[in-house]
Scaffold this motif. Structure first.
Motif, mmCIF file in Angstrom:
data_model
loop_
_atom_site.group_PDB
_atom_site.id
_atom_site.type_symbol
_atom_site.label_atom_id
_atom_site.label_comp_id
_atom_site.label_asym_id
_atom_site.label_seq_id
_atom_site.Cartn_x
_atom_site.Cartn_y
_atom_site.Cartn_z
ATOM 1 N N GLN A 184 -39.947 28.585 -5.362
ATOM 2 C CA GLN A 184 -40.764 28.594 -3.881
ATOM 3 C C GLN A 184 -39.812 28.466 -2.910
ATOM 4 O OE1 GLN A 184 -43.589 25.601 -3.794
ATOM 5 N NE2 GLN A 184 -42.647 24.530 -5.263
ATOM 6 N N LEU A 185 -40.053 29.586 -1.911
ATOM 7 C CA LEU A 185 -39.329 29.444 -0.725
ATOM 8 C C LEU A 185 -39.687 29.049 0.508
ATOM 9 C CD1 LEU A 185 -38.583 33.412 -1.129
ATOM 10 C CD2 LEU A 185 -37.003 31.507 -1.987
ATOM 11 N N GLY A 186 -39.139 28.189 1.380
ATOM 12 C CA GLY A 186 -39.660 27.575 2.495
ATOM 13 C C GLY A 186 -40.178 26.223 1.975
ATOM 14 N N THR A 187 -41.408 25.620 2.842
ATOM 15 C CA THR A 187 -42.053 24.450 2.517
ATOM 16 C C THR A 187 -42.722 24.432 1.230
ATOM 17 O OG1 THR A 187 -42.334 24.198 4.862
ATOM 18 C CG2 THR A 187 -43.668 22.674 3.532
ATOM 19 N N PRO A 188 -42.540 23.525 0.307
ATOM 20 C CA PRO A 188 -43.333 23.827 -1.018
ATOM 21 C C PRO A 188 -44.652 23.612 -0.740
ATOM 22 C CG PRO A 188 -41.281 22.097 -0.918
ATOM 23 C CD PRO A 188 -41.476 22.662 0.401
ATOM 24 N N PHE A 189 -45.299 24.525 -1.655
ATOM 25 C CA PHE A 189 -46.819 24.649 -1.586
ATOM 26 C C PHE A 189 -47.493 24.565 -2.759
ATOM 27 C CE2 PHE A 189 -45.786 29.021 -1.950
ATOM 28 C CZ PHE A 189 -46.728 29.704 -2.493
ATOM 29 N N ILE A 190 -46.618 24.660 -4.149
ATOM 30 C CA ILE A 190 -47.187 24.460 -5.326
ATOM 31 C C ILE A 190 -46.189 23.339 -5.997
ATOM 32 C CG2 ILE A 190 -48.258 26.590 -5.723
ATOM 33 C CD1 ILE A 190 -45.698 27.564 -7.141
ATOM 34 N N ALA A 191 -46.592 22.507 -7.159
ATOM 35 C CA ALA A 191 -45.897 21.679 -7.764
ATOM 36 C C ALA A 191 -44.594 22.065 -8.032
ATOM 37 C CB ALA A 191 -46.711 21.183 -9.186
ATOM 38 N N ALA A 192 -43.431 21.057 -8.017
ATOM 39 C CA ALA A 192 -42.100 21.365 -8.235
ATOM 40 C C ALA A 192 -42.000 21.905 -9.642
ATOM 41 C CB ALA A 192 -41.312 20.429 -7.665
ATOM 42 N N ASN A 193 -42.675 21.350 -10.554
ATOM 43 C CA ASN A 193 -42.373 21.910 -12.022
ATOM 44 C C ASN A 193 -43.095 23.132 -12.223
ATOM 45 O OD1 ASN A 193 -45.244 20.965 -11.661
ATOM 46 N ND2 ASN A 193 -45.550 20.337 -13.923
ATOM 47 N N LEU A 194 -43.487 23.717 -11.248
ATOM 48 C CA LEU A 194 -44.055 25.077 -11.660
ATOM 49 C C LEU A 194 -43.165 25.991 -11.029
ATOM 50 C CD1 LEU A 194 -47.822 24.698 -11.472
ATOM 51 C CD2 LEU A 194 -46.501 24.870 -13.511
ATOM 52 N N ALA A 195 -42.512 25.648 -9.958
ATOM 53 C CA ALA A 195 -41.504 26.448 -9.175
ATOM 54 C C ALA A 195 -40.469 25.748 -8.525
ATOM 55 C CB ALA A 195 -42.353 27.595 -8.125
ATOM 56 N N THR A 196 -39.291 26.059 -8.706
ATOM 57 C CA THR A 196 -38.247 25.021 -8.253
ATOM 58 C C THR A 196 -37.970 25.601 -6.839
ATOM 59 O OG1 THR A 196 -37.073 25.552 -10.324
ATOM 60 C CG2 THR A 196 -35.707 24.980 -8.225
ATOM 61 N N PRO A 197 -37.955 24.500 -5.949
ATOM 62 C CA PRO A 197 -37.683 24.892 -4.340
ATOM 63 C C PRO A 197 -36.476 25.330 -4.393
ATOM 64 C CG PRO A 197 -38.610 22.542 -4.842
ATOM 65 C CD PRO A 197 -38.213 23.122 -6.118
ATOM 66 N N LEU A 198 -36.220 26.387 -3.453
ATOM 67 C CA LEU A 198 -35.219 27.298 -3.004
ATOM 68 C C LEU A 198 -34.645 27.189 -1.690
ATOM 69 C CD1 LEU A 198 -33.073 29.239 -4.707
ATOM 70 C CD2 LEU A 198 -34.492 30.966 -4.016
ATOM 71 N N PRO A 199 -33.628 26.696 -1.274
ATOM 72 C CA PRO A 199 -33.200 26.637 0.109
ATOM 73 C C PRO A 199 -33.163 28.095 0.923
ATOM 74 C CG PRO A 199 -31.411 26.061 -0.948
ATOM 75 C CD PRO A 199 -32.561 26.223 -2.062
ATOM 76 N N GLY A 200 -33.272 27.956 2.198
ATOM 77 C CA GLY A 200 -33.152 29.532 2.995
ATOM 78 C C GLY A 200 -34.442 30.051 3.070
ATOM 79 N N LEU A 201 -34.375 31.121 3.866
ATOM 80 C CA LEU A 201 -35.530 31.730 4.247
ATOM 81 C C LEU A 201 -35.282 33.263 3.895
ATOM 82 C CD1 LEU A 201 -36.480 30.012 7.475
ATOM 83 C CD2 LEU A 201 -37.598 29.550 5.281
ATOM 84 N N PRO A 202 -36.148 33.689 3.028
ATOM 85 C CA PRO A 202 -36.285 35.192 2.953
ATOM 86 C C PRO A 202 -36.445 36.024 4.368
ATOM 87 C CG PRO A 202 -38.460 34.558 2.486
ATOM 88 C CD PRO A 202 -37.450 33.213 2.693
ATOM 89 N N PRO A 203 -36.448 37.447 4.189
ATOM 90 C CA PRO A 203 -36.816 38.267 5.276
ATOM 91 C C PRO A 203 -38.247 38.118 5.707
ATOM 92 C CG PRO A 203 -35.676 39.522 3.524
ATOM 93 C CD PRO A 203 -35.954 38.102 3.117
ATOM 94 N N ALA A 204 -38.325 38.167 6.980
ATOM 95 C CA ALA A 204 -39.672 37.861 7.736
ATOM 96 C C ALA A 204 -40.705 38.586 6.931
ATOM 97 C CB ALA A 204 -39.606 38.236 9.068
ATOM 98 N N SER A 205 -41.869 37.919 6.658
ATOM 99 C CA SER A 205 -43.211 38.510 5.826
ATOM 100 C C SER A 205 -44.203 37.881 6.595
ATOM 101 C CB SER A 205 -42.926 37.991 4.413
ATOM 102 O OG SER A 205 -41.632 38.441 3.780
ATOM 103 N N PRO A 206 -45.221 38.654 6.246
ATOM 104 C CA PRO A 206 -46.459 38.166 7.246
ATOM 105 C C PRO A 206 -47.529 37.267 6.559
ATOM 106 C CG PRO A 206 -46.983 40.380 5.883
ATOM 107 C CD PRO A 206 -45.472 39.993 5.759
ATOM 108 N N GLY A 207 -47.233 36.759 5.401
ATOM 109 C CA GLY A 207 -48.209 36.074 4.703
ATOM 110 C C GLY A 207 -47.711 35.613 3.512
ATOM 111 N N PRO A 208 -48.721 34.821 2.390
ATOM 112 C CA PRO A 208 -48.257 34.571 1.302
ATOM 113 C C PRO A 208 -47.662 35.906 0.439
ATOM 114 C CG PRO A 208 -50.489 33.770 1.543
ATOM 115 C CD PRO A 208 -49.811 34.819 2.876
ATOM 116 N N MET A 209 -46.500 35.932 -0.086
ATOM 117 C CA MET A 209 -46.115 37.063 -0.773
ATOM 118 C C MET A 209 -45.324 36.502 -1.942
ATOM 119 S SD MET A 209 -46.330 39.335 1.570
ATOM 120 C CE MET A 209 -45.553 40.536 0.929
ATOM 121 N N ILE A 210 -45.184 37.477 -2.932
ATOM 122 C CA ILE A 210 -44.424 37.105 -4.132
ATOM 123 C C ILE A 210 -43.627 38.439 -4.582
ATOM 124 C CG2 ILE A 210 -46.317 38.186 -5.549
ATOM 125 C CD1 ILE A 210 -45.657 36.007 -7.512
#
Length: 174
Positions: free
Chosen positions: A96-122
């Motif tokens: 998960q990129l940016g501020t965590p919004f799901i449990a850390a055991n389900l998605a490893t937090p990753l530092p840094g920001l991806p290209p600008a995107s308009p909303g929840p993206m996968i």
């Protein structure tokens, strides 16, 4: 007798407040994603370049993105968590990129920001690190599993790739 006949007014007020809040949220947070990305090819290439520049990703990867302070997080978190669980079973490494919004055991937090995107993206990558799916979780305001756009792309055996912005879904107000 007059007081009893006006009690319904006290029930009407909260109903109106909820209705107006719902209308406001739909007006400000529901939009067609294709309208918010002016050059889809460039945007997709920017994501691929960003993925290629990372040496801290294990592929195949599932990258969850939620812009900071976005109200859509409340709608997307459940679907994102379910996708991470399914992705783990299929061999993906969820992040998960940016501020965590799901449990850390389900998605490893990753530092840094991806290209600008308009909303929840996968974003889904193959074992080779190439994008397989980039886009919205689902169509509709709630980003729910019932109208998922990404589920068909989870199996790593599916050939091809897609950038899917052809959706009216929850977007983040900047």
């Amino acid at each position: 007798m007059k007081v009893r006949n006006r009690r319904w007014l006290w029930w009407l007020l909260p109903v109106l407040v909820v209705l107006l809040a719902t209308l406001w949220f739909r007006q400000t947070h529901l939009n067609w994603l294709g309208r918010t990305v002016p050059d889809v090819s460039r945007w997709s290439a920017d994501w691929q370049e960003w993925i290629d520049s990372r040496d801290d990703l294990t592929h195949p990867a599932m990258l969850h993105w939620m812009p900071t302070g976005c109200l859509c997080r409340f709608m997307a978190a459940g679907h994102a968590s379910t996708l991470s669980e399914e992705g783990l079973a299929l061999g993906y490494q969820p992040y998960q990129l940016g501020t965590p919004f799901i449990a850390a055991n389900l998605a490893t937090p990753l530092p840094g920001l991806p290209p600008a995107s308009p909303g929840p993206m996968i974003a889904l990558t193959g074992a080779d690190g190439q994008l397989r799916y980039l886009g919205a979780y689902s169509s509709g305001l709630t980003c729910a599993q019932s109208n998922s756009l990404v589920d068909d792309w989870l199996p790593l055996s599916r050939p091809g790739s897609v950038v899917n912005l052809d959706a009216t879904t929850c977007v983040c107000v900047n």
